[in-house]
Design an enzyme around this catalytic site. Structure first.
Site, PDB file in Angstrom:
ATOM      1  CB  CYS A   1      -0.916  -0.003   1.227  1.00  0.00           C
ATOM      2  SG  CYS A   1      -1.937   1.482   1.371  1.00  0.00           S
TER       3      CYS A   1
ATOM      4  CG  ASP B   1      23.863  12.792  58.894  1.00  0.00           C
ATOM      5  OD1 ASP B   1      23.394  13.042  57.761  1.00  0.00           O
ATOM      6  OD2 ASP B   1      24.151  13.672  59.728  1.00  0.00           O
TER       7      ASP B   1
END
Length: 533
Positions: free
Chosen positions: A113, A348
């Site tokens: 196509c 920490d």
């Protein structure tokens, strides 16, 4: 019932003659009925040829009967002699319609196509669907529905524009018009066809909101240069982007097509577009599951364990982290590709997190397994807890992406409780630290600490110390329990950070103070929900 009517015949014939497939013919004839596209390609091609041949034969027969009846007898005689099957005006051959259709179909079947480049031909058939589904099933994903996405070659927009100009011109001769938005979109058409086929093969429904996505990427190298002329005619529409491999993106091309004049387009690109030799290629077939989110709370008992991997200049400083100790088990259980870790604040490396723990959430990217019962989640939690004595996890559960917002809200708005072991250079008595117990809603200003200045912008942040309670230990040590606004730097509040935090404990006690140990006793965020043991 066949989708086209007499008014579509001239357009259908024009498109078919120029190399357009039946499904694209339907699209340009504005057929909006989904079922019309779902018939097998060969059946659609046969029906289209029969439709056109039937109408052509009927027209010829009508013309012959009105204009020159004797020609009909001559043609019948000539047919018996094997002569040319044409009337005096060069009309339709008088061979059986079925034979004409078969010949035309044989010729059409060979053509790719010129508009969809084979997307609506080869890739709507059951063989391709089975190929995709085999890949999906071999990947071993858990899913109860799927969403299908397709990436089309950008040059398809150029070819569709050319076909639209051709059809619009033909319709204009009939006094009709065709807006570009009236054409049924290729991607929409493809999904109309493919969704029920995938649903049947996979055994689950298609759902636009599904987290499981099946995607196909098509490419057509033969026609890649179709859109290059647009960059010369409309250079402003094509600007390089860092994350794009090519400037010829679909959006850039659509923008250029909206801008270019019709005569300029026709000058650079054929209308109708030429038929390619090769069909599109399915470049990639992928399947992915949407992210799954797992939340919980963690306790950290080690003073030598970072929350996230501690890597400086490409070198790992410590062998593990809270993030890794938790995520490695979740990654294995959910069979995920990667993860993203987030939490309500962070501590920490030398700070413990006690009490009910710190809320966290982990995003598991592209998990293959997504269904876990409450009992299975509890077993997974126990597995994490048994794997290390440095951390413990509680309230492990599946949550939504939206629910994570509750955790993030608590980072700055909620309160946190700490316990700090403090040293002073000068000897202290209970009376010296008692003044801290009477301080309520103490406002402090903290300039970004020196230790985090490499990753946080320089700013002065106002924070509130809601309450403090001191606990005398000896002449140079005491423990301080603090309830503070989230985001307060506790270490700097104790030692002052060279005067960057004002006031601070050293300033209040009129002596040098430093922090030896720090524990997070509670993070007051009411999320995730507490689970029963």
């Amino acid at each position: 019932m066949f989708a086209l009517t007499e008014k579509n015949r001239s357009i259908a014939q024009l498109l078919l003659n120029t190399g357009t497939c039946p499904r694209c013919v339907f699209r340009f004839c504005c057929v909006g009925l989904e079922a019309s596209y779902r018939h097998p390609y060969k059946d659609l091609l046969r029906e289209l040829h029969e439709f056109l041949e039937y109408n052509k034969e009927k027209e010829d027969r009508f013309c012959c009967e009105i204009a020159d009846p004797p020609c009909k007898r001559i043609r019948l005689e000539n047919m018996g002699e094997g002569a040319e099957d044409l009337n005096q005006n060069g009309a339709l051959q008088q061979t059986p319609v079925a034979d004409d259709v078969n010949v035309a179909m044989a010729n059409s079947t060979l053509k790719v196509c010129n508009v969809c480049l084979g997307i609506l031909q080869e890739f709507c058939e059951t063989d391709f669907v089975k190929k995709v589904c085999q890949k999906v099933n071999s990947a071993e994903y858990q899913f109860t529905s799927f969403v299908f996405s397709v990436s089309l070659p950008p040059q398809l927009s150029v070819r569709e524009h050319a076909a639209w100009l051709l059809v619009k011109e033909e319709m204009g001769k009939q006094g009709l018009s065709l807006a570009k938005e009236d054409i049924v979109q290729l991607k929409e058409t493809y999904k109309w066809i493919i969704h029920p086929l995938f649903s049947e093969e996979l055994g689950v429904p298609a759902d636009g909101k599904s987290l499981f996505e099946v995607s196909v990427v098509f490419a057509h190298p033969e026609t890649d240069e179709d859109c290059h002329f647009l960059a010369r005619v409309c250079p402003d529409c094509f600007k390089p982007a860092k994350n794009k491999q090519s400037v010829f993106t679909r959006m850039a091309i659509i923008k250029a097509l909206d801008k270019i004049k019709e005569e300029d387009f026709r000058e650079h690109f054929p209308c109708p577009p030429s038929s390619p030799k090769n069909i599109c290629a399915a470049l990639e077939i992928q399947c992915t599951n949407g992210a799954i989110f797992v939340a919980g709370r963690y306790n950290k008992y080690s003073r030598n364990l970072p929350q996230t991997p501690w890597i400086i200049d490409g070198e790992r400083k410590l062998e593990s982290s809270v993030e890794e100790l938790i995520s490695e088990h979740l990654m294995t259980a959910f069979k995920a590709d990667s993860f993203n870790f987030s939490s309500s604040g962070r501590e920490d490396v030398d700070v413990r997190t006690l009490g009910s723990g710190r809320p966290f959430a982990i995003e598991l990217v592209n998990p293959h397994r997504i269904h876990f019962t409450a009992m299975e989640m509890k077993e997974l939690q126990q597995k994490i807890n048994n794997s290390s004595d440095k951390i413990k996890v509680r309230d492990l559960q599946l949550v939504t992406r939206e629910a994570i917002g509750h955790m993030k809200e608590g980072e700055e708005e909620k309160t946190k409780t700490y316990s700090a072991l403090i040293w002073t250079d000068k000897a202290i008595q209970k009376e010296d630290i008692a003044l801290l117990d009477d301080m309520k809603e103490l406002k402090i200003d903290q300039k970004t600490p020196l230790r985090v200045l490499h990753r946080r912008p320089l700013a002065v942040r106002s924070r509130v110390i809601h309450t403090m309670k001191s606990e005398y230990i000896d002449d140079h040590h005491f423990r301080l329990h603090l309830k503070t606004q989230a985001g307060t730097y506790i270490k700097e509040f104790v030692h002052g950070d060279f005067g960057r935090t004002k006031p601070n404990i050293g300033f209040l006690l009129k002596r040098t103070a430093d922090i030896l140990e720090l524990d997070v006793e509670s993070v007051d965020v009411d999320w995730p929900p507490t689970l029963n043991d």
